[in-house]
Design a protein around this motif. Structure first.
Motif, PDB file in Angstrom:
ATOM      1  N   THR A  23      12.824  -0.816   3.082  1.00  0.00           N
ATOM      2  CA  THR A  23      11.678  -0.536   2.216  1.00  0.00           C
ATOM      3  C   THR A  23      11.168  -1.834   1.603  1.00  0.00           C
ATOM      4  O   THR A  23      11.948  -2.687   1.193  1.00  0.00           O
ATOM      5  CB  THR A  23      12.103   0.422   1.085  1.00  0.00           C
ATOM      6  N   THR A  24       9.857  -2.001   1.554  1.00  0.00           N
ATOM      7  CA  THR A  24       9.299  -3.188   0.896  1.00  0.00           C
ATOM      8  C   THR A  24       9.268  -2.960  -0.622  1.00  0.00           C
ATOM      9  O   THR A  24       9.328  -1.819  -1.098  1.00  0.00           O
ATOM     10  CB  THR A  24       7.883  -3.495   1.373  1.00  0.00           C
ATOM     11  N   ALA A  50       6.770  -3.247  -2.629  1.00  0.00           N
ATOM     12  CA  ALA A  50       5.591  -2.469  -3.003  1.00  0.00           C
ATOM     13  C   ALA A  50       5.846  -0.977  -2.843  1.00  0.00           C
ATOM     14  O   ALA A  50       5.381  -0.163  -3.650  1.00  0.00           O
ATOM     15  CB  ALA A  50       4.389  -2.896  -2.164  1.00  0.00           C
ATOM     16  N   GLU A  51       6.605  -0.613  -1.817  1.00  0.00           N
ATOM     17  CA  GLU A  51       6.914   0.803  -1.577  1.00  0.00           C
ATOM     18  C   GLU A  51       7.959   1.322  -2.561  1.00  0.00           C
ATOM     19  O   GLU A  51       7.963   2.515  -2.899  1.00  0.00           O
ATOM     20  CB  GLU A  51       7.420   0.992  -0.141  1.00  0.00           C
ATOM     21  N   ALA A  52       8.845   0.438  -3.021  1.00  0.00           N
ATOM     22  CA  ALA A  52       9.932   0.868  -3.904  1.00  0.00           C
ATOM     23  C   ALA A  52       9.490   1.001  -5.351  1.00  0.00           C
ATOM     24  O   ALA A  52      10.109   1.723  -6.128  1.00  0.00           O
ATOM     25  CB  ALA A  52      11.094  -0.122  -3.811  1.00  0.00           C
ATOM     26  N   GLY A  93       7.267   2.135  -8.575  1.00  0.00           N
ATOM     27  CA  GLY A  93       6.637   3.412  -8.890  1.00  0.00           C
ATOM     28  C   GLY A  93       6.624   3.655 -10.380  1.00  0.00           C
ATOM     29  O   GLY A  93       5.588   3.504 -11.039  1.00  0.00           O
ATOM     30  N   ALA A 144      15.041  -2.942  -1.914  1.00  0.00           N
ATOM     31  CA  ALA A 144      13.758  -3.322  -1.333  1.00  0.00           C
ATOM     32  C   ALA A 144      13.815  -4.782  -0.876  1.00  0.00           C
ATOM     33  O   ALA A 144      14.662  -5.563  -1.312  1.00  0.00           O
ATOM     34  CB  ALA A 144      12.633  -3.133  -2.347  1.00  0.00           C
ATOM     35  N   ALA A 156       1.379  -3.740  -9.980  1.00  0.00           N
ATOM     36  CA  ALA A 156       1.471  -2.465  -9.284  1.00  0.00           C
ATOM     37  C   ALA A 156       0.600  -1.423  -9.981  1.00  0.00           C
ATOM     38  O   ALA A 156       0.558  -1.333 -11.201  1.00  0.00           O
ATOM     39  CB  ALA A 156       2.916  -1.998  -9.248  1.00  0.00           C
TER      40      ALA A 156
END
Length: 246
Positions: free
Chosen positions: A184-185, A187-189, A191, A218, A245
């Motif tokens: 997982t990058t 940015a994806e991790a 939130g 990540a 983010a």
């Protein structure tokens, strides 16, 4: 902010700071006790020095003997007391959303920790957390690399990093560990608005027990032509990603 009492250092163990940014920040920090100052007359004239602090005028060559090697003292050297310790709970209580927390797992190089403090200040991080036994002490090299941020960014030293990560989670933080092995990058991790970024030492990376106390692992999406980044560079990129983010 409440601070734990620290026994005063013995005079021969007091760190010395040098360089105008590190010295100016230390002199401006009400929490910092400055015991002695050595300076050229030209450099001393640029500072509003407290007359109660002993001041010795010296030439550049003499100042060079007070600092390691070819350290760029820029005409001024100070001897200081280490800052009092900070409780982890003090920076977690009422922590603002959008201000990331940095957790360093056995990052021991003072230049890296100093650079990370500088990035933490630049991106308004909540603070950094390290394990006391596996982190560098306050030193002139670290303060110089931090360029004043050692005096402004809260640095929490803990006995047990795993327990600290549990406390961080209880305070509502999403813990993201950075590792090149993750699929997982970053940015994806990301939130939740309250995030703790966990970074390990170069080479060894995070210990397994530290990884097991993260909510997500990540990686930074770097080119395959480069295996990894210096930990201080990785911290700066991760901080930027966290504060921008959506």
């Amino acid at each position: 902010m409440r601070r734990k009492a620290r026994q005063a250092s013995r005079p021969d163990n007091r760190p010395r700071f040098w360089g105008r940014h590190a010295v100016a920040a230390a002199l401006a920090n009400p929490e910092r006790v400055v015991k002695r100052i050595w300076a050229t007359r030209e450099a001393a004239a640029e500072f509003d020095l407290d007359p109660s602090i002993p001041l010795t005028f010296a030439d550049a060559a003499d100042l060079g003997r007070l600092v390691p090697g070819d350290a760029p003292h820029q005409g001024i050297v100070i001897e200081i007391e280490k800052l009092p310790d900070i409780w982890l709970g003090d920076i977690l209580d009422g922590a603002e959303e959008g201000r990331p927390l940095l957790v360093l797992d056995q990052v021991t190089d003072p230049h890296n920790v100093g650079a990370i403090l500088r990035s933490a200040a630049a991106f308004d991080a909540l603070g950094i957390v390290t394990q006391d036994r596996h982190a560098p002490p306050e030193s002139g090299a670290l303060a110089k690399a931090a360029s004043g941020a050692l005096e402004t960014v809260p640095w929490v030293r803990v006995v047990n990093l795993a327990r600290a990560l549990e406390e961080i989670a209880e305070a509502g933080f999403w813990r993201v560990g950075l590792t090149g092995d993750a699929t997982t990058t970053l940015a994806e991790a990301l939130g939740p608005p309250k995030v703790a970024l966990v970074l390990g030492a170069e080479g060894e990376g995070m210990r397994h027990n530290t990884q097991s106390h993260c909510d997500a692992l990540a990686r930074l999406p770097i080119s395959e032509r480069m295996e990894s980044l210096n930990v201080s560079n990785a911290a700066a990129i991760a901080l930027y990603a966290a504060v921008t983010a959506k």
